[in-house]
Scaffold this active site. Sequence first.
Site, PDB file in Angstrom:
ATOM      1  N   GLN A 116      -7.553   2.444  13.124  1.00  0.00           N
ATOM      2  CA  GLN A 116      -6.966   0.996  11.992  1.00  0.00           C
ATOM      3  C   GLN A 116      -6.552   0.002  13.341  1.00  0.00           C
ATOM      4  O   GLN A 116      -5.364  -0.127  14.576  1.00  0.00           O
ATOM      5  CB  GLN A 116      -5.579   1.303  11.709  1.00  0.00           C
ATOM      6  N   SER A 133       0.902  -0.739   0.076  1.00  0.00           N
ATOM      7  CA  SER A 133      -0.131   0.338   0.232  1.00  0.00           C
ATOM      8  C   SER A 133       0.505   0.867   0.038  1.00  0.00           C
ATOM      9  O   SER A 133       1.714   1.159   1.352  1.00  0.00           O
ATOM     10  CB  SER A 133      -0.825  -0.137   1.576  1.00  0.00           C
ATOM     11  N   THR A 167      -2.749   2.035  -4.541  1.00  0.00           N
ATOM     12  CA  THR A 167      -3.018   3.126  -4.300  1.00  0.00           C
ATOM     13  C   THR A 167      -3.639   3.752  -3.689  1.00  0.00           C
ATOM     14  O   THR A 167      -5.104   3.712  -4.155  1.00  0.00           O
ATOM     15  CB  THR A 167      -2.053   4.142  -5.954  1.00  0.00           C
ATOM     16  N   HIS A 168      -3.261   5.164  -3.788  1.00  0.00           N
ATOM     17  CA  HIS A 168      -4.640   6.051  -3.187  1.00  0.00           C
ATOM     18  C   HIS A 168      -4.481   7.170  -4.062  1.00  0.00           C
ATOM     19  O   HIS A 168      -3.367   8.095  -3.232  1.00  0.00           O
ATOM     20  CB  HIS A 168      -4.020   6.272  -2.006  1.00  0.00           C
ATOM     21  N   ASP A 195     -20.890   5.159  -4.895  1.00  0.00           N
ATOM     22  CA  ASP A 195     -22.116   6.439  -4.952  1.00  0.00           C
ATOM     23  C   ASP A 195     -23.101   5.723  -6.534  1.00  0.00           C
ATOM     24  O   ASP A 195     -23.298   4.323  -7.167  1.00  0.00           O
ATOM     25  CB  ASP A 195     -21.563   7.647  -5.741  1.00  0.00           C
ATOM     26  N   LYS A 212     -12.205   3.194  -3.800  1.00  0.00           N
ATOM     27  CA  LYS A 212     -13.693   2.721  -2.761  1.00  0.00           C
ATOM     28  C   LYS A 212     -14.689   3.205  -3.035  1.00  0.00           C
ATOM     29  O   LYS A 212     -15.125   4.490  -2.567  1.00  0.00           O
ATOM     30  CB  LYS A 212     -13.768   2.969  -1.037  1.00  0.00           C
TER      31      LYS A 212
HETATM   32  P1  5BU Z   1      -1.507   0.455   7.411  1.00  0.00           P
HETATM   33  O1  5BU Z   1      -0.367   1.596   6.455  1.00  0.00           O
HETATM   34  O2  5BU Z   1      -0.822  -0.894   6.435  1.00  0.00           O
HETATM   35  O3  5BU Z   1      -2.524   0.668   7.667  1.00  0.00           O
HETATM   36  O4  5BU Z   1      -2.308   1.192   5.577  1.00  0.00           O
HETATM   37  C1  5BU Z   1      -3.313   0.363   5.293  1.00  0.00           C
HETATM   38  C2  5BU Z   1      -3.308   0.958   4.070  1.00  0.00           C
HETATM   39  O5  5BU Z   1      -4.887  -0.256   3.627  1.00  0.00           O
HETATM   40  C3  5BU Z   1      -4.789   1.794   3.590  1.00  0.00           C
HETATM   41  O6  5BU Z   1      -4.491   2.413   2.553  1.00  0.00           O
HETATM   42  C4  5BU Z   1      -5.950   2.422   4.115  1.00  0.00           C
HETATM   43  O7  5BU Z   1      -6.321   2.924   3.411  1.00  0.00           O
HETATM   44  C5  5BU Z   1      -6.297   0.550   3.290  1.00  0.00           C
HETATM   45  N1  5BU Z   1      -7.257   0.162   4.368  1.00  0.00           N
HETATM   46  C6  5BU Z   1      -7.541  -0.510   5.250  1.00  0.00           C
HETATM   47  O8  5BU Z   1      -6.946   0.051   6.366  1.00  0.00           O
HETATM   48  N2  5BU Z   1      -8.567  -0.861   5.819  1.00  0.00           N
HETATM   49  C7  5BU Z   1      -9.445  -0.986   5.123  1.00  0.00           C
HETATM   50  O9  5BU Z   1     -10.608  -2.157   5.968  1.00  0.00           O
HETATM   51  C8  5BU Z   1      -9.527  -1.060   4.006  1.00  0.00           C
HETATM   52  C9  5BU Z   1      -9.142  -0.411   3.088  1.00  0.00           C
HETATM   53 BR1  5BU Z   1     -11.428  -1.310   3.149  1.00  0.00          BR
END
Ligand code: 5BU
Length: 262
Positions: free
Chosen positions: A210, A37, A62-63, A97, A94
């Site tokens: 997270q 990511s 990517t974002h 709409d 994601k």
């Molecule tokens: P991390 O730095 O490993 O915490 O990043 C996680 C990536 O996965 C980050 O780009 C989030 O936008 C993406 N993500 C997530 O963390 N959890 C989810 O449930 C989803 C996407 Br859907």
Amino acid sequence: MKQRRLSYTSRSTHCQNLIAKKLLALMDSKQSNLALSADVTSAAELLALANQVGPEICLLKTHIDIVDDFTPAFTIELKKLANQHQFLLFEDRKFADIGNTVKHQYQGGVYRIADWADIINAHSLPGNGIIQGLAEVGMPKNRALLLLAEMSSANNLLTTEYTQKTLQLAEAFPEFVIGFIAQHRLSTDPQWIYMTPGIQLAAGGDTLGQQYTTPKQAISENGSDIIIVGRGIVNATDPLAAAKKYRTAGWEAYEETLCGVN
Ligand code: 5BU
């Protein structure tokens, strides 16, 4: 409990979508079920990271809308690196709409996502119209879609019923939907590919909800296929060394769950 599984390559024969077949074959040939990511905000930094970590990954997520200095030339460079190092591109957009709006968001605007991203994802919340809209743009270009079935964040609103209904929606579009962003395998059908974000080598979390699980837990216990790792690699002092560790952890977890017959 460990979930037994077929090899990625033998699963690919069950898939209708060409990107799903390509990804599963690539994972076995490259021996990687690691997705990076690449959540950095400068184009140069993202390209440098993709070039450095590219040999270790099957997929780069990517974002695109967090890149401060985005230009169309940037995605051309990214595609070159994807070809050079053999990984696919997944824009974590994601979409959420109605079908008509997501069609425009997918093919047009500044980012022209359909021109470069092999895989995109969408919330299932709006119902089947969102899949139909995205498919109208993506199918002629041989692209693929993942549905968000579960999220890694604490207190998210995706209930078990929502997750099950998301699976049912996918079942109606097997040519375009290739699987799910999820924390667990949802079905015994071998065609679905599961990708799990919220991965670090030690379980834990961040200050914004997270929640992290380990590669072994995700792949071996929860039956996922691909680990998605962001800060565990991006914020490491040596991202390449960190990527190698995640790759090994993810691959060993896969190998220990393989059925004898592939
Ligand atoms: P991390 O730095 O490993 O915490 O990043 C996680 C990536 O996965 C980050 O780009 C989030 O936008 C993406 N993500 C997530 O963390 N959890 C989810 O449930 C989803 C996407 Br859907």
